[in-house]
Design an enzyme around this catalytic site. Sequence first.
Site, PDB file in Angstrom:
ATOM      1  N   SER A 115       0.824  -1.212   0.000  1.00  0.00           N
ATOM      2  CA  SER A 115       0.000   0.000   0.000  1.00  0.00           C
ATOM      3  C   SER A 115       0.857   1.260   0.000  1.00  0.00           C
ATOM      4  O   SER A 115       0.476   2.274  -0.565  1.00  0.00           O
ATOM      5  CB  SER A 115      -0.866   0.047   1.248  1.00  0.00           C
ATOM      6  OG  SER A 115      -1.631  -1.105   1.374  1.00  0.00           O
ATOM      7  N   ASN A 160      -3.520   6.360  -1.953  1.00  0.00           N
ATOM      8  CA  ASN A 160      -3.308   6.392  -0.509  1.00  0.00           C
ATOM      9  C   ASN A 160      -2.601   7.668  -0.076  1.00  0.00           C
ATOM     10  O   ASN A 160      -2.736   8.107   1.063  1.00  0.00           O
ATOM     11  CB  ASN A 160      -2.525   5.155  -0.057  1.00  0.00           C
ATOM     12  CG  ASN A 160      -3.445   3.953   0.094  1.00  0.00           C
ATOM     13  OD1 ASN A 160      -4.658   4.105   0.238  1.00  0.00           O
ATOM     14  ND2 ASN A 160      -2.885   2.757   0.039  1.00  0.00           N
ATOM     15  N   HIS A 165      -1.131  -2.559  -7.261  1.00  0.00           N
ATOM     16  CA  HIS A 165      -1.844  -2.210  -6.029  1.00  0.00           C
ATOM     17  C   HIS A 165      -3.341  -2.350  -6.246  1.00  0.00           C
ATOM     18  O   HIS A 165      -3.972  -1.520  -6.895  1.00  0.00           O
ATOM     19  CB  HIS A 165      -1.469  -0.768  -5.623  1.00  0.00           C
ATOM     20  CG  HIS A 165      -2.116  -0.342  -4.346  1.00  0.00           C
ATOM     21  ND1 HIS A 165      -2.673   0.886  -4.161  1.00  0.00           N
ATOM     22  CD2 HIS A 165      -2.303  -1.009  -3.179  1.00  0.00           C
ATOM     23  CE1 HIS A 165      -3.181   0.974  -2.949  1.00  0.00           C
ATOM     24  NE2 HIS A 165      -2.965  -0.162  -2.334  1.00  0.00           N
ATOM     25  N   GLU A 175      -3.669   0.239  -9.302  1.00  0.00           N
ATOM     26  CA  GLU A 175      -2.557   1.150  -9.579  1.00  0.00           C
ATOM     27  C   GLU A 175      -1.374   0.285 -10.014  1.00  0.00           C
ATOM     28  O   GLU A 175      -0.995  -0.649  -9.307  1.00  0.00           O
ATOM     29  CB  GLU A 175      -2.195   1.951  -8.327  1.00  0.00           C
ATOM     30  CG  GLU A 175      -3.202   3.040  -7.990  1.00  0.00           C
ATOM     31  CD  GLU A 175      -2.826   3.818  -6.729  1.00  0.00           C
ATOM     32  OE1 GLU A 175      -2.985   5.039  -6.723  1.00  0.00           O
ATOM     33  OE2 GLU A 175      -2.385   3.197  -5.740  1.00  0.00           O
TER      34      GLU A 175
HETATM   35  P1  NAI Z   1      -3.567  -9.715   5.971  1.00  0.00           P
HETATM   36  O1  NAI Z   1      -2.948  -9.582   7.306  1.00  0.00           O
HETATM   37  O2  NAI Z   1      -5.039  -9.901   5.881  1.00  0.00           O
HETATM   38  O3  NAI Z   1      -2.887 -10.890   5.149  1.00  0.00           O
HETATM   39  C1  NAI Z   1      -1.502 -11.111   5.072  1.00  0.00           C
HETATM   40  C2  NAI Z   1      -1.286 -12.597   4.864  1.00  0.00           C
HETATM   41  O4  NAI Z   1       0.068 -12.814   4.553  1.00  0.00           O
HETATM   42  C3  NAI Z   1      -1.585 -13.425   6.099  1.00  0.00           C
HETATM   43  O5  NAI Z   1      -2.529 -14.432   5.769  1.00  0.00           O
HETATM   44  C4  NAI Z   1      -0.252 -14.024   6.489  1.00  0.00           C
HETATM   45  O6  NAI Z   1      -0.366 -15.313   7.030  1.00  0.00           O
HETATM   46  C5  NAI Z   1       0.490 -14.019   5.167  1.00  0.00           C
HETATM   47  N1  NAI Z   1       1.955 -13.986   5.294  1.00  0.00           N
HETATM   48  C6  NAI Z   1       2.684 -13.184   6.093  1.00  0.00           C
HETATM   49  N2  NAI Z   1       3.999 -13.429   5.892  1.00  0.00           N
HETATM   50  C7  NAI Z   1       4.093 -14.397   4.960  1.00  0.00           C
HETATM   51  C8  NAI Z   1       5.164 -15.068   4.337  1.00  0.00           C
HETATM   52  N3  NAI Z   1       6.423 -14.775   4.644  1.00  0.00           N
HETATM   53  N4  NAI Z   1       4.876 -16.002   3.403  1.00  0.00           N
HETATM   54  C9  NAI Z   1       3.612 -16.302   3.094  1.00  0.00           C
HETATM   55  N5  NAI Z   1       2.543 -15.702   3.665  1.00  0.00           N
HETATM   56  C10 NAI Z   1       2.783 -14.754   4.570  1.00  0.00           C
HETATM   57  O7  NAI Z   1      -3.129  -8.401   5.166  1.00  0.00           O
HETATM   58  P2  NAI Z   1      -3.832  -7.722   3.907  1.00  0.00           P
HETATM   59  O8  NAI Z   1      -4.775  -6.703   4.362  1.00  0.00           O
HETATM   60  O9  NAI Z   1      -4.259  -8.774   2.973  1.00  0.00           O
HETATM   61  O10 NAI Z   1      -2.605  -6.920   3.270  1.00  0.00           O
HETATM   62  C11 NAI Z   1      -1.606  -7.555   2.506  1.00  0.00           C
HETATM   63  C12 NAI Z   1      -0.844  -6.538   1.721  1.00  0.00           C
HETATM   64  O11 NAI Z   1      -1.745  -5.841   0.859  1.00  0.00           O
HETATM   65  C13 NAI Z   1      -0.184  -5.458   2.562  1.00  0.00           C
HETATM   66  O12 NAI Z   1       1.014  -5.084   1.955  1.00  0.00           O
HETATM   67  C14 NAI Z   1      -1.192  -4.323   2.528  1.00  0.00           C
HETATM   68  O13 NAI Z   1      -0.598  -3.073   2.746  1.00  0.00           O
HETATM   69  C15 NAI Z   1      -1.681  -4.435   1.105  1.00  0.00           C
HETATM   70  N6  NAI Z   1      -3.006  -3.887   0.847  1.00  0.00           N
HETATM   71  C16 NAI Z   1      -4.031  -4.013   1.741  1.00  0.00           C
HETATM   72  C17 NAI Z   1      -5.289  -3.493   1.459  1.00  0.00           C
HETATM   73  C18 NAI Z   1      -6.428  -3.690   2.394  1.00  0.00           C
HETATM   74  O14 NAI Z   1      -7.459  -3.020   2.220  1.00  0.00           O
HETATM   75  N7  NAI Z   1      -6.341  -4.558   3.365  1.00  0.00           N
HETATM   76  C19 NAI Z   1      -5.543  -2.765   0.194  1.00  0.00           C
HETATM   77  C20 NAI Z   1      -4.415  -2.751  -0.715  1.00  0.00           C
HETATM   78  C21 NAI Z   1      -3.198  -3.253  -0.378  1.00  0.00           C
END
Ligand code: NAI
Length: 657
Positions: free
Chosen positions: A408, A479, A429, A441
């Site tokens: 993000s 963002n 993104h 994006e």
């Molecule tokens: P989340 O916490 O829901 O999911 C992250 C997942 O990654 C978890 O299931 C975790 O077990 C897994 N994980 C962590 N380390 C790992 C590794 N080394 N290998 C494999 N799996 C691993 O987080 P979310 O919200 O899905 O965000 C993920 C990314 O997307 C972040 O970079 C966030 O900034 C970005 N993002 C989030 C948005 C949102 O609205 N939540 C929107 C756009 C981007």
Amino acid sequence: MAVVSTEMRDRVAIVWIDNPPVNALSQAVRAGLLSAVEELDGNSEVSAVVLACKGRTFIAGADIREFDKPPMEPHLPDVIARIEAASKPWIAALHGTALGGGFEVALGCHYRVADPRAKVGLPEVHLGLIPGAGGTVRLPRLTPVANAVQMVSGGRPVGATEPLAQGIFDSVAQSSDELLDAALTLARQTAGKPAPAGLSGRDPIEPPDEAGWSKLIEAVRSKARGQLSPVEAALAVRDAAELPVDKAFAGERDRFVKLRATDQSKALRHVFFAERQTAKVPAIDGIEPRAVNKCGVIGGGTMGAGIAACLLLAGLAVTLIERDGETVDFALKRVGGLLDASHKRGLVNDAGLAAMKDALGGSTDYAALADCDLVIEAVFEDMNIKREVFARLDQVTRPDAVLATNTSYLDVNEIASAIADPKRVLGLHFFSPAHVMKLVEVIATDTVSADVLATGFALAKRLRKTPVLARVCDGFIGNRILTAYRKQCDYMLEDGALPADIDSAMRQWGMPMGLFEMADMAGLDIGWAMRKRQAATRDPAERYVRIADKLCEMGRFGQKTGAGWYTYDEGSREPKPDPIVEQIIVEESRERGITREKFSAEQIQARILDAMVSEGKKILDEGIAQRASDIDMVMILGYGFPRWRGGPMFMAERFKG
Ligand code: NAI
Ligand code: 3HC
């Protein structure tokens, strides 16, 4: 080559329109149609006429580019009236999308034959307009009035087999190849008979009573959230059902002409072209994207699961990598759930669902990505974790595989430097929920190669999303503007507003929800963690509002904890203003020595818009965005900025000075 030409088949004339790309009704097409109808009426060799189009579609509407120019004769309503009054039957052969003025031409014809895949519709409301060439008058004489209201005020095109299309088509061809034959067959059946009375001579079908009208129009008004044209469209259909037909035609034209001059219509026309402009990137013009069939997704949380579902729904194969067996199972279930929901909504059939589930695999072993063409990382928002993931990807993926991060805010250049060949890294993104939201994006690093960037754009298009190019900075386009918007809201809290004042002003403005309701939905803890990380490097001279931190210290993380900026009853998502929050805010103003002043909704809206525009200008000046209209598209598609306002940059340009 003439845009309108005539071909004879025995005694049936085929009038062909050939005006690429979408056969829009330019002045030349209107003039060509008018001469064709005059000439064929006077030709005793002709017994019926088929109107058909070359290329990918039947007429897709008036030429929107002509709307800002003085109107030129012949006017479309007159051309259609002349077709309707022809002495010989006219049969429209519809393929692709017969939209707006195009569908109105078909409604002026005496019969309509459709390709089984054809869609017809009156999408003028999406341009801030209503149909201007008899659509609101003729349609409710062909299909029940309530259907017509739905089609005209909703703007969604309908397919031949949908219930809403009831009565519209006289026949549907067996296949696309048989369309012309089906139209010619109908023409021969009618040959020699005088043209039947046109639709404008018929009575409206099943008009609602007074109570029915109030209900219909109120439903349209509440859905329109401040946009004028859907309500005007419904009112025009009501006139068409109740007034003499001449008055209804005149009333429709009057509404159309008035709406065309409104800021809303100008804004929506800007958005129409802006949306098509985003994919025009000189750096990748003519560059062949890499082939993508097998994809990897790292992290199956909120975003990873949504991205995986979105890839599968587009027919791609996905291998999902998670941290351990339990998280793999959980992530696969999550993706399966999203696919099931799409199946339930009728977006996927049984066989499609089964194929998608077959195309999904999960593992903890990065080696499972060895044959992937593209991998998207969506793990926690932490630079060290992301760099570690990319370093592992470098070891297991093919050297030509494209590697993308869904970060993000983080520096994609720094993430790319974890790879021996950073040319293959870019940012993609997505927005949450990733399988629904239309925006992506596409982040160009300093090192990305043109074909990798082109692959990002091609993938977005395949996922039926709108890609917008951004360069690397903290938060890219969306963002970064959201941060400026949020800061402004925080300042207003300290200066005298309450969360409900701000949220209600933003809803009145046309946003689907206010910032604080949105924060409660997303969870306050993520932003809190980020602020704690940034604390050491924050400029001490910068104004910093502590209210959100204080709520988090109390364990108020939003809906998930039953309290955040608002409180929530057990099991409810209805935000209720909370006196404790008000007390914290007022206390904070006092501690900062700020005398609280009341804000009107207009003042709140103006401060938020100013904040967005001034950040948008910096983004443009720094070359982060290619063009101002791309910023508008990001805010509209990613953050709920009302489409009918055209986006912050459009507003700044239009109302400057
Ligand atoms: P989340 O916490 O829901 O999911 C992250 C997942 O990654 C978890 O299931 C975790 O077990 C897994 N994980 C962590 N380390 C790992 C590794 N080394 N290998 C494999 N799996 C691993 O987080 P979310 O919200 O899905 O965000 C993920 C990314 O997307 C972040 O970079 C966030 O900034 C970005 N993002 C989030 C948005 C949102 O609205 N939540 C929107 C756009 C981007
Ligand atoms: N006028 C002028 N240009 C148009 C146009 C129109 N009605 N419709 C499409 N175009 C242009 C696009 O800007 C694009 O140009 P570009 O290549 O330079 O970017 C090109 O045609 C191809 O369009 P798309 O990229 O959108 O092609 P798709 O195949 O994805 O979609 C479509 C085709 C579904 C027809 C889509 O273009 C569309 O929805 N067009 C608009 C339809 C519409 O709103 N019609 C109503 C017009 S208002 C009207 O008719 C008033 C009447 O009531 C009097």
